[in-house]
Design an enzyme around this catalytic site. Sequence first.
Site, PDB file in Angstrom:
ATOM      1  N   ARG A   1      28.515 -44.694  13.898  1.00 35.21           N
ATOM      2  CA  ARG A   1      28.032 -44.181  12.626  1.00 35.21           C
ATOM      3  C   ARG A   1      26.572 -44.519  12.354  1.00 35.21           C
ATOM      4  O   ARG A   1      25.840 -43.708  11.788  1.00 35.21           O
ATOM      5  CB  ARG A   1      28.903 -44.716  11.484  1.00 35.21           C
ATOM      6  CG  ARG A   1      30.217 -43.991  11.356  1.00 35.21           C
ATOM      7  CD  ARG A   1      31.022 -44.532  10.190  1.00 35.21           C
ATOM      8  NE  ARG A   1      32.226 -43.733   9.999  1.00 35.21           N
ATOM      9  CZ  ARG A   1      33.174 -44.026   9.131  1.00 35.21           C
ATOM     10  NH1 ARG A   1      33.048 -45.091   8.367  1.00 35.21           N
ATOM     11  NH2 ARG A   1      34.238 -43.259   9.018  1.00 35.21           N
TER      12      ARG A   1
ATOM     13  N   HIS B   1      28.000 -46.546   2.457  1.00 36.05           N
ATOM     14  CA  HIS B   1      29.442 -46.333   2.575  1.00 36.05           C
ATOM     15  C   HIS B   1      30.248 -47.623   2.573  1.00 36.05           C
ATOM     16  O   HIS B   1      31.263 -47.717   1.882  1.00 36.05           O
ATOM     17  CB  HIS B   1      29.707 -45.557   3.868  1.00 36.05           C
ATOM     18  CG  HIS B   1      31.134 -45.169   4.087  1.00 36.05           C
ATOM     19  ND1 HIS B   1      31.859 -44.449   3.155  1.00 36.05           N
ATOM     20  CD2 HIS B   1      31.990 -45.391   5.125  1.00 36.05           C
ATOM     21  CE1 HIS B   1      33.082 -44.231   3.617  1.00 36.05           C
ATOM     22  NE2 HIS B   1      33.191 -44.813   4.797  1.00 36.05           N
TER      23      HIS B   1
ATOM     24  N   ARG C   1      30.817 -51.164  11.507  1.00 34.78           N
ATOM     25  CA  ARG C   1      32.268 -51.007  11.423  1.00 34.78           C
ATOM     26  C   ARG C   1      32.749 -49.812  12.234  1.00 34.78           C
ATOM     27  O   ARG C   1      32.195 -48.720  12.130  1.00 34.78           O
ATOM     28  CB  ARG C   1      32.686 -50.830   9.958  1.00 34.78           C
ATOM     29  CG  ARG C   1      34.184 -50.623   9.765  1.00 34.78           C
ATOM     30  CD  ARG C   1      34.530 -50.533   8.298  1.00 34.78           C
ATOM     31  NE  ARG C   1      33.976 -49.350   7.655  1.00 34.78           N
ATOM     32  CZ  ARG C   1      34.599 -48.177   7.590  1.00 34.78           C
ATOM     33  NH1 ARG C   1      35.784 -48.008   8.155  1.00 34.78           N
ATOM     34  NH2 ARG C   1      34.035 -47.167   6.960  1.00 34.78           N
TER      35      ARG C   1
END
Length: 516
Positions: free
Chosen positions: A267, A332, A367
Amino acid sequence: MTSLVVVGSGIAGLTTALRAASLGAEVTVVAKAALEDTATAWAQGGIAAVTFPDDSVEDHVRDTLAASAGLGDAAAAGIVAAGGAEVIAELISHGVVFDTDSSGRFVRGLEAAHSYPRVIHAGGDATGLEIQRALSAAARAHDGIVVREHEMAADVVLDGGRARGIRLLRGGVLHADAVVLATGGAGALFAHTTNPSVATGDGLAMALRAGAAVADLEFVQFHPTVLHAPGAFLVSEAVRGEGALLVDETGHRFVLDVHPDGELAPRDVVARAIADAMAEGRQVFLDATSLRGGTAENAAFLASRFPTIDRAVRAAGIDWSAQRVPVTPAAHYLMGGVVTDLDGRTSIPGLFAAGETARTGLHGANRLASNSLLEGAVFGSRVGAAATSAPRSRGRVGPDAAGPGPLPRQAPPRADLPFSRRALQRLLWDHAGLRRDAIGLTRAAATVASWRASRPAQVADAAAAEDDNLLLVAEHLLAAAHARRGSVGAHVRSDDPFTSGKTAPLPEATLIGAPC
């Protein structure tokens, strides 16, 4: 009987509460809004878990650690990956209905940086909402759980260095043998976020004021694909997992220029590629126009597989079965938080943390997609068990133990810009967003310190309390980002782009409050 106060009502908080109540604890869950108003309810893509025979815990651990940019904790990853199947079974026992095919097997999806399609979902793209629905109903129905909605926790009550309850903003103290902070992250620090408005870093701020150790606040994950329209609606990574492409206005798949996995790269890589393209003046789109057959077939597939996203995109006036969707990155998930052991214990006896509020070491610097719901459930269960065994109080805590005073502050220069939450969000987006440098971080830290110094001593209402919490967390986040030299994972220093992850003390002039 052990008494427990859980602050927060997402998957981590309610899993903690249900586990503790099942072991005989008296549990009070405190939610500053409605019980269902959580980041969990907003989670779309799914929950990563090893539930298929051709998958393995070892592969899930390897994927988790690879995504963490070398800073993930192997023990935490092992616990979370190994707990996947049990977590899914437990969620089902609480009433969660996951999507299955005609033979009754879970429908599985592939997301970025996973080597196997192990992500299962509910309601197509409403996994978090379904989990929240079921856990909220289970908590409300449990005789051992008291739910207190629309109550904001202000501080941890300490007695002899041990957590013994919480002080409520509107007055009063909830006494307990142990306290669990499960308030989620701090997405409201940034101008663009996928988080609900309640994500104001309350648990982190409470822990900081109590003197608990925190770490890795510099590691903020930015989701690559948020609808570039009012409301910052997240367009799940699962859409890219089904084959949607990221392109600029010429149709060029620009992410392939920086990573061979393109749209399914980690990401942080994808988010920065989009941000860089936008900084160059290019428009960025998610192209889902060719996932299935012709336009009609594609429209039916998108509406069935992603019903929530389909409604939101079409409400914005976009027929995404035939048109590209404009997207932008947004804050996020916070990988850092209150430092805990593998049972959620913090550096303060009697104080526990779970979910996004906690820093277990699982995520490292980045993550792995769909590991957050899994982490919340696995560690929530562990925290519920550990907190239930906390030593019982020797009576009620005295009125003088209603919480610690404010952190010491230096006298900062006066900020030219008056404080507002919007100004804070823009400041953090500009100087602590996808790319940072020492000059911007130092300027931002000085501004935030000035704003904090000008705050009134007495908090007028919940919004003011949230602002105080955001400012405190912002100071520590900026300090951590300044201290970590080099670029690693989600933390990219444009003035020191080489991957290192090394840290160094801040110059004395920029130190703020307790060390991070």
